[in-house]
Design an enzyme around this catalytic site. Structure first.
Site, PDB file in Angstrom:
ATOM      1  N   ARG A   1       2.065  12.064  -4.496  1.00 23.73           N
ATOM      2  CA  ARG A   1       0.605  11.900  -4.525  1.00 23.73           C
ATOM      3  C   ARG A   1      -0.085  13.255  -4.681  1.00 23.73           C
ATOM      4  O   ARG A   1      -1.107  13.374  -5.361  1.00 23.73           O
ATOM      5  CB  ARG A   1       0.106  11.196  -3.267  1.00 23.73           C
TER       6      ARG A   1
ATOM      7  N   HIS B   1       0.855   5.736  -1.637  1.00 16.60           N
ATOM      8  CA  HIS B   1       1.403   5.280  -0.361  1.00 16.60           C
ATOM      9  C   HIS B   1       2.245   4.017  -0.528  1.00 16.60           C
ATOM     10  O   HIS B   1       2.154   3.076   0.248  1.00 16.60           O
ATOM     11  CB  HIS B   1       0.280   5.036   0.646  1.00 16.60           C
TER      12      HIS B   1
ATOM     13  N   GLU C   1     -12.014  -2.559  -4.062  1.00 16.38           N
ATOM     14  CA  GLU C   1     -10.973  -2.349  -5.068  1.00 16.38           C
ATOM     15  C   GLU C   1     -11.139  -3.241  -6.296  1.00 16.38           C
ATOM     16  O   GLU C   1     -10.884  -2.811  -7.424  1.00 16.38           O
ATOM     17  CB  GLU C   1      -9.595  -2.581  -4.434  1.00 16.38           C
TER      18      GLU C   1
ATOM     19  N   PHE D   1      -3.348  -2.419  -1.899  1.00 23.37           N
ATOM     20  CA  PHE D   1      -4.643  -2.900  -2.373  1.00 23.37           C
ATOM     21  C   PHE D   1      -4.718  -2.921  -3.900  1.00 23.37           C
ATOM     22  O   PHE D   1      -5.296  -3.837  -4.485  1.00 23.37           O
ATOM     23  CB  PHE D   1      -5.763  -2.015  -1.820  1.00 23.37           C
TER      24      PHE D   1
ATOM     25  N   ARG E   1       3.733   8.788  -0.023  1.00 27.35           N
ATOM     26  CA  ARG E   1       2.966   9.584   0.930  1.00 27.35           C
ATOM     27  C   ARG E   1       3.712  10.839   1.391  1.00 27.35           C
ATOM     28  O   ARG E   1       3.131  11.914   1.495  1.00 27.35           O
ATOM     29  CB  ARG E   1       2.628   8.719   2.158  1.00 27.35           C
TER      30      ARG E   1
ATOM     31  N   ASP F   1       1.561   3.705   9.359  1.00 24.48           N
ATOM     32  CA  ASP F   1       0.561   2.696   9.013  1.00 24.48           C
ATOM     33  C   ASP F   1       1.102   1.275   9.145  1.00 24.48           C
ATOM     34  O   ASP F   1       0.331   0.313   9.206  1.00 24.48           O
ATOM     35  CB  ASP F   1       0.047   2.916   7.582  1.00 24.48           C
TER      36      ASP F   1
END
Length: 316
Positions: free
Chosen positions: A8, A107, A56, A81, A165, A115
């Site tokens: 990322r 991620h 989104e 998402f 991530r 998470d």
């Protein structure tokens, strides 16, 4: 690019570099610019960055509209998402008309870590792979991410880029003759007894596993299959013909991702035993990234065991 870096982060740096020569590049975020590392792009090119908030589906539709006006939008949010909540918009607004939009799912996989299961997306490759005309890419390190970002920017078609991530070791810049090309896998290590086909951070684990197996006299080929779709079928078939057995490895459900794509290819063109290594059709759980990966068997040690098992299935 030496050392370790999250894909990322490498992606965020690549956007800034590419923006200088690609005026069509615009970036859309869903209130996650800091997390997906597009915040620096926003600082340098504020007129080409759009924060759409936690919306989104709306972001995806606006990206499609921008694409009809000569732009190449990169939409950014977490993979869960991008490929879950906004799947219908990706399918109908981007892919159906064949618009040049790159959907970036950051991620991805279990390595999201703390998470937990709600954000540890292990279904995204399947969700994107089934959409007609969608190119699906999972780079293994920062160096490959830079090449992938540029290649997708130059691709005049819908695409999906999966990022992770956690920081990962750069390995592609250490391989002699390494070359990135969409739709073409790359042989990172040669071998004649078995082939490991991996993507994302499992490429690094595949190289480690091959080293372990070599100490036992087992010669394992390692292929970096960064492009899940279109799959490099010729390279897959060649590996199957030459080594007689395949092990796939991915930070994704064993259903619907890289392993499924390889099985679909070989079942028709070169039937050989295929063992799939990945998330065994279950949800993740919260914890430090490396501990979660280990808890679900996404390690070089478990991958080496999969190769040993695969060899017992090999046709004589």
């Amino acid at each position: 690019m030496a050392g370790s870096i999250a894909t990322r982060a490498a992606y965020g740096a690549a956007l800034i570099e590419l923006a200088e020569t690609h005026p069509e590049l615009v970036v859309l975020d869903a209130d996650l610019a800091q997390a997906v590392t597009t915040c620096k792009f926003a600082e340098k090119y504020p007129d080409r960055h759009f924060d759409m908030g936690i919306a989104e589906c709306n972001m995806t539709g606006i990206a499609a509209g921008l694409a009809t006006c000569g732009k190449h939008p990169f939409t950014n949010t977490f993979a869960i998402f991008a490929t879950g909540r906004a799947w219908e918009q990706v399918r109908n607004s981007i892919a159906y008309p064949g618009l040049p939009v790159t959907v970036v799912g950051s991620h991805g996989g279990l390595s999201v870590g703390e998470d937990g299961a709600t954000h540890q997306c292990t279904e995204d490759l399947n969700n994107m792979r089934v959409i007609p005309g969608m190119t699906v890419v999972v780079p293994c390190d920062g160096n490959e991410t830079r090449y992938a970002t540029e290649a997708l920017l130059n691709l005049n078609a819908p695409s999906y880029l999966r990022l992770c991530r956690m920081a990962v070791d750069n390995v592609t810049d250490e391989i002699p003759g390494y070359k990135f090309e969409l739709g073409k896998g790359f042989t990172m290590r040669d071998g004649g007894d078995a082939t490991i086909i991996a993507c994302g951070l499992m490429v690094q684990e595949a190289l480690k596993a091959a080293g372990m197996l070599a100490a036992e006299g087992i010669s394992a080929r390692v292929i970096d299959m960064h492009t899940i779709k279109p799959l490099d079928e010729e390279l897959v078939v060649k590996a199957a013909q030459e080594t007689g057995v395949i092990v796939t490895s991915e930070e994704h459900n064993v259903i619907g991702g890289l392993g499924a794509a390889v099985c679909e290819c070989l079942s028709l063109r070169c039937p050989v035993p295929v063992v799939r290594h990945g998330v065994e059709d279950c949800f993740g759980r919260s914890g430090a990234a490396k501990k979660v990966l280990a808890a679900y068997g996404l390690t070089a040690e478990v991958l080496a065991d999969k190769v040993r098992y695969a060899l017992t299935l090999k046709k004589s």
